[in-house]
Design a protein around this motif. Structure first.
Motif, PDB file in Angstrom:
ATOM      1  N   GLY A  21      46.100  46.436  -6.821  1.00 46.77           N
ATOM      2  CA  GLY A  21      45.145  45.158  -6.802  1.00 46.77           C
ATOM      3  C   GLY A  21      44.741  45.089  -5.090  1.00 46.77           C
ATOM      4  N   VAL A  22      45.434  45.458  -4.175  1.00 45.82           N
ATOM      5  CA  VAL A  22      45.106  45.412  -2.749  1.00 45.82           C
ATOM      6  C   VAL A  22      43.879  46.351  -2.471  1.00 45.82           C
ATOM      7  N   LEU A  23      43.863  47.179  -3.264  1.00 44.03           N
ATOM      8  CA  LEU A  23      42.746  48.431  -3.154  1.00 44.03           C
ATOM      9  C   LEU A  23      41.451  47.807  -3.708  1.00 44.03           C
ATOM     10  N   LEU A  24      41.676  47.308  -5.010  1.00 44.86           N
ATOM     11  CA  LEU A  24      40.347  46.645  -5.656  1.00 44.86           C
ATOM     12  C   LEU A  24      39.929  45.455  -5.050  1.00 44.86           C
ATOM     13  N   PHE A  25      40.816  44.678  -4.445  1.00 44.92           N
ATOM     14  CA  PHE A  25      40.380  43.044  -4.330  1.00 44.92           C
ATOM     15  C   PHE A  25      40.354  42.686  -2.874  1.00 44.92           C
ATOM     16  N   THR A  26      40.695  43.730  -2.014  1.00 42.83           N
ATOM     17  CA  THR A  26      40.726  43.200  -0.653  1.00 42.83           C
ATOM     18  C   THR A  26      39.489  43.741   0.042  1.00 42.83           C
ATOM     19  N   THR A  27      38.751  42.796   0.483  1.00 46.27           N
ATOM     20  CA  THR A  27      37.371  43.314   1.073  1.00 46.27           C
ATOM     21  C   THR A  27      37.601  44.123   2.280  1.00 46.27           C
ATOM     22  N   ASN A  28      38.558  43.475   3.096  1.00 47.44           N
ATOM     23  CA  ASN A  28      38.863  44.166   4.377  1.00 47.44           C
ATOM     24  C   ASN A  28      39.538  45.616   4.135  1.00 47.44           C
ATOM     25  N   SER A  29      38.975  46.355   4.512  1.00 45.19           N
ATOM     26  CA  SER A  29      39.650  47.791   3.764  1.00 45.19           C
ATOM     27  C   SER A  29      40.822  48.100   4.758  1.00 45.19           C
ATOM     28  N   SER A  30      42.013  48.281   4.077  1.00 46.77           N
ATOM     29  CA  SER A  30      43.073  48.590   4.897  1.00 46.77           C
ATOM     30  C   SER A  30      43.411  49.832   4.862  1.00 46.77           C
ATOM     31  N   ALA A  31      44.497  50.262   5.694  1.00 48.55           N
ATOM     32  CA  ALA A  31      44.906  51.701   5.697  1.00 48.55           C
ATOM     33  C   ALA A  31      45.240  52.424   4.378  1.00 48.55           C
ATOM     34  N   LEU A  32      45.516  51.534   3.391  1.00 51.03           N
ATOM     35  CA  LEU A  32      45.816  52.127   2.179  1.00 51.03           C
ATOM     36  C   LEU A  32      44.662  52.654   1.365  1.00 51.03           C
ATOM     37  N   GLN A  33      43.557  52.076   1.669  1.00 54.19           N
ATOM     38  CA  GLN A  33      42.356  52.583   1.008  1.00 54.19           C
ATOM     39  C   GLN A  33      41.742  53.924   1.339  1.00 54.19           C
ATOM     40  N   SER A  34      42.268  54.422   2.392  1.00 52.10           N
ATOM     41  CA  SER A  34      41.886  55.651   2.830  1.00 52.10           C
ATOM     42  C   SER A  34      42.594  56.866   1.756  1.00 52.10           C
ATOM     43  N   TYR A  35      43.597  56.771   1.126  1.00 49.29           N
ATOM     44  CA  TYR A  35      44.119  57.453   0.334  1.00 49.29           C
ATOM     45  C   TYR A  35      43.340  58.135  -0.664  1.00 49.29           C
ATOM     46  N   PRO A  36      43.513  59.618  -1.086  1.00 47.36           N
ATOM     47  CA  PRO A  36      42.855  59.799  -2.321  1.00 47.36           C
ATOM     48  C   PRO A  36      43.672  59.293  -3.540  1.00 47.36           C
ATOM     49  N   GLN A  37      42.974  58.984  -4.803  1.00 46.52           N
ATOM     50  CA  GLN A  37      43.718  58.276  -5.738  1.00 46.52           C
ATOM     51  C   GLN A  37      44.946  58.848  -6.251  1.00 46.52           C
ATOM     52  N   GLU A  38      45.190  60.218  -6.520  1.00 53.26           N
ATOM     53  CA  GLU A  38      46.398  60.659  -7.216  1.00 53.26           C
ATOM     54  C   GLU A  38      47.237  60.667  -6.288  1.00 53.26           C
ATOM     55  N   GLU A  39      47.214  60.817  -4.741  1.00 54.05           N
ATOM     56  CA  GLU A  39      48.203  60.724  -3.764  1.00 54.05           C
ATOM     57  C   GLU A  39      48.580  59.373  -3.644  1.00 54.05           C
ATOM     58  N   TYR A  40      47.672  58.328  -3.711  1.00 59.23           N
ATOM     59  CA  TYR A  40      48.154  56.869  -3.683  1.00 59.23           C
ATOM     60  C   TYR A  40      49.260  56.636  -4.766  1.00 59.23           C
ATOM     61  N   VAL A  41      48.817  56.957  -6.120  1.00 57.56           N
ATOM     62  CA  VAL A  41      49.716  56.791  -7.441  1.00 57.56           C
ATOM     63  C   VAL A  41      50.966  57.438  -7.200  1.00 57.56           C
ATOM     64  N   ASP A  42      51.012  58.758  -6.502  1.00 61.59           N
ATOM     65  CA  ASP A  42      52.125  59.376  -6.057  1.00 61.59           C
ATOM     66  C   ASP A  42      53.135  58.614  -5.279  1.00 61.59           C
ATOM     67  N   MET A  43      52.491  57.915  -4.392  1.00 55.43           N
ATOM     68  CA  MET A  43      53.227  57.125  -3.211  1.00 55.43           C
ATOM     69  C   MET A  43      53.886  56.026  -3.844  1.00 55.43           C
ATOM     70  N   VAL A  44      52.930  55.552  -4.917  1.00 56.41           N
ATOM     71  CA  VAL A  44      53.553  53.922  -5.450  1.00 56.41           C
ATOM     72  C   VAL A  44      54.763  54.452  -6.137  1.00 56.41           C
ATOM     73  N   ILE A  45      54.790  55.476  -7.168  1.00 60.92           N
ATOM     74  CA  ILE A  45      55.712  55.856  -8.192  1.00 60.92           C
ATOM     75  C   ILE A  45      56.948  56.315  -7.476  1.00 60.92           C
ATOM     76  N   GLY A  46      56.601  57.207  -6.154  1.00 58.46           N
ATOM     77  CA  GLY A  46      57.685  57.715  -5.176  1.00 58.46           C
ATOM     78  C   GLY A  46      58.458  56.549  -4.814  1.00 58.46           C
ATOM     79  N   ASN A  47      57.988  55.635  -4.325  1.00 62.72           N
ATOM     80  CA  ASN A  47      58.604  54.492  -3.549  1.00 62.72           C
ATOM     81  C   ASN A  47      59.538  53.775  -4.591  1.00 62.72           C
ATOM     82  N   LEU A  48      59.074  53.456  -5.952  1.00 63.81           N
ATOM     83  CA  LEU A  48      59.524  53.096  -7.041  1.00 63.81           C
ATOM     84  C   LEU A  48      60.745  54.053  -7.361  1.00 63.81           C
ATOM     85  N   THR A  49      60.716  55.171  -7.299  1.00 61.09           N
ATOM     86  CA  THR A  49      61.632  56.136  -7.631  1.00 61.09           C
ATOM     87  C   THR A  49      62.801  55.916  -6.775  1.00 61.09           C
TER      88      THR A  49
END
Ligand SMILES: *[C@@H]1O[C@H](CO)[C@@H](O)[C@H](O)[C@H]1NC(C)=O
Ligand SMILES: *[C@@H]1O[C@H](CO)[C@@H](O)[C@H](O)[C@H]1NC(C)=O
Ligand SMILES: *[C@@H]1O[C@H](CO)[C@@H](O)[C@H](O)[C@H]1NC(C)=O
Length: 258
Positions: free
Chosen positions: A180-208
């Motif tokens: 959600g922060v990627l899609l609905f935050t207008t202020n581009s955060s540091a998170l927005q610089s990640y490639p999509q696949e890498e970003y998903v891996d990070m989310v899943i990695g931290n949950l794991t």
């Protein structure tokens, strides 16, 4: 005959003495509180879909703290901090399991730890950066769980705590806000610089990592709901309309493969 009577009396005295002074207690919880045999605790981690009010007790913003009406009006009759007019999913699970509603961990004076606890925080993500400073991120939720585990050991003893943790159910609902922060935050955060696949891996990695930690502590029963059709949320559809489209589901953010 008289002798037999005396013997019987002695025997009865012995029985009374024995069971009053040494009530039948399973040896593993001598000196500690013992839980009912089939007792199952419920531990909850995650975001607004499962937060029962923790955000009321942190410094946050009104968007992440729903301590006002109409929240809560159909069931509790007051705003409890749940992002709902009534109960949330963990409440229904608790009812089904004959448990009381699981209290937010930060609720002042909460000590009924043997039923479990709710560590969830609206707006939280698996990533520390998601709504940082306004929420309790998943790692911090795990730290709170670790604190509770220590308290449980003091209260129930090591063996009984082990049994409780092994038998407990761990519900973790997380991820919506990381995307959600990627899609609905207008202020581009540091998170927005990640490639999509890498970003998903990070989310899943931290949950794991969090699930693995709970597993190490003895947890075995995990419930991890998938994300719903994100692009069909009312605000995603409103965004789609704002983008000049129809206001139908925003298909590009709906999951397309698993
Ligand atoms: C919350 O904010 C208030 C006022 O800014 C501050 O005094 C307090 O220490 C903060 N609490 C936490 C938990 O950060
Ligand atoms: C964007 O975020 C940064 C860091 O959080 C902040 O310093 C800045 O003021 C924000 N800019 C806008 C336009 O909100
Ligand atoms: C967890 O997220 C952080 C960013 O918050 C990232 O740097 C790290 O690699 C992630 N960990 C895993 C195991 O994916």
């Amino acid at each position: 005959m008289r002798k037999l009577y005396h013997l019987l009396k002695l025997y009865l005295c012995f029985l009374v003495f024995f069971f009053v002074v040494f009530p039948i207690t399973p040896t593993h919880c001598l000196g500690h509180q013992c839980l009912p045999k089939q007792h199952v605790a419920l531990f909850i981690f995650g975001d607004s879909l499962v937060d029962a009010g923790n955000n009321n007790y942190i410094n946050s913003t009104t968007e992440a703290q729903v301590n006002y009406g109409p929240y809560g009006e159909t069931f509790f009759k007051y705003p409890t901090g749940r992002f709902s007019n009534g109960r949330i999913i963990p409440d229904f699970i608790a009812e089904f399991a004959n448990l009381p509603f699981i209290t937010p961990y930060l609720y002042p004076g909460y000590h009924q730890y043997s039923d479990g606890a709710n560590f969830a925080s609206a707006g939280a993500g698996a990533l520390v950066e998601t709504h940082q400073g306004l929420v309790i991120d998943l790692k911090t939720q795990l730290q709170y769980f670790t604190k509770q585990e220590k308290l449980l050991r003091e209260k129930l003893g090591v063996a009984e705590t082990k049994t409780l943790l092994a038998r407990a159910v761990y519900l973790t609902n997380i991820g919506f806000d990381d995307y959600g922060v990627l899609l609905f935050t207008t202020n581009s955060s540091a998170l927005q610089s990640y490639p999509q696949e890498e970003y998903v891996d990070m989310v899943i990695g931290n949950l794991t990592s969090v699930i693995k930690e709970i597993y190490k502590k003895g947890g075995r029963k995990f419930v991890i709901p998938n994300l719903g059709p994100f692009g069909c949320l009312p605000f995603a559809r409103a965004l789609n309309r704002a983008l000049g489209n129809t206001g139908a589901c925003l298909q590009e953010v709906n999951p397309v493969r698993f």
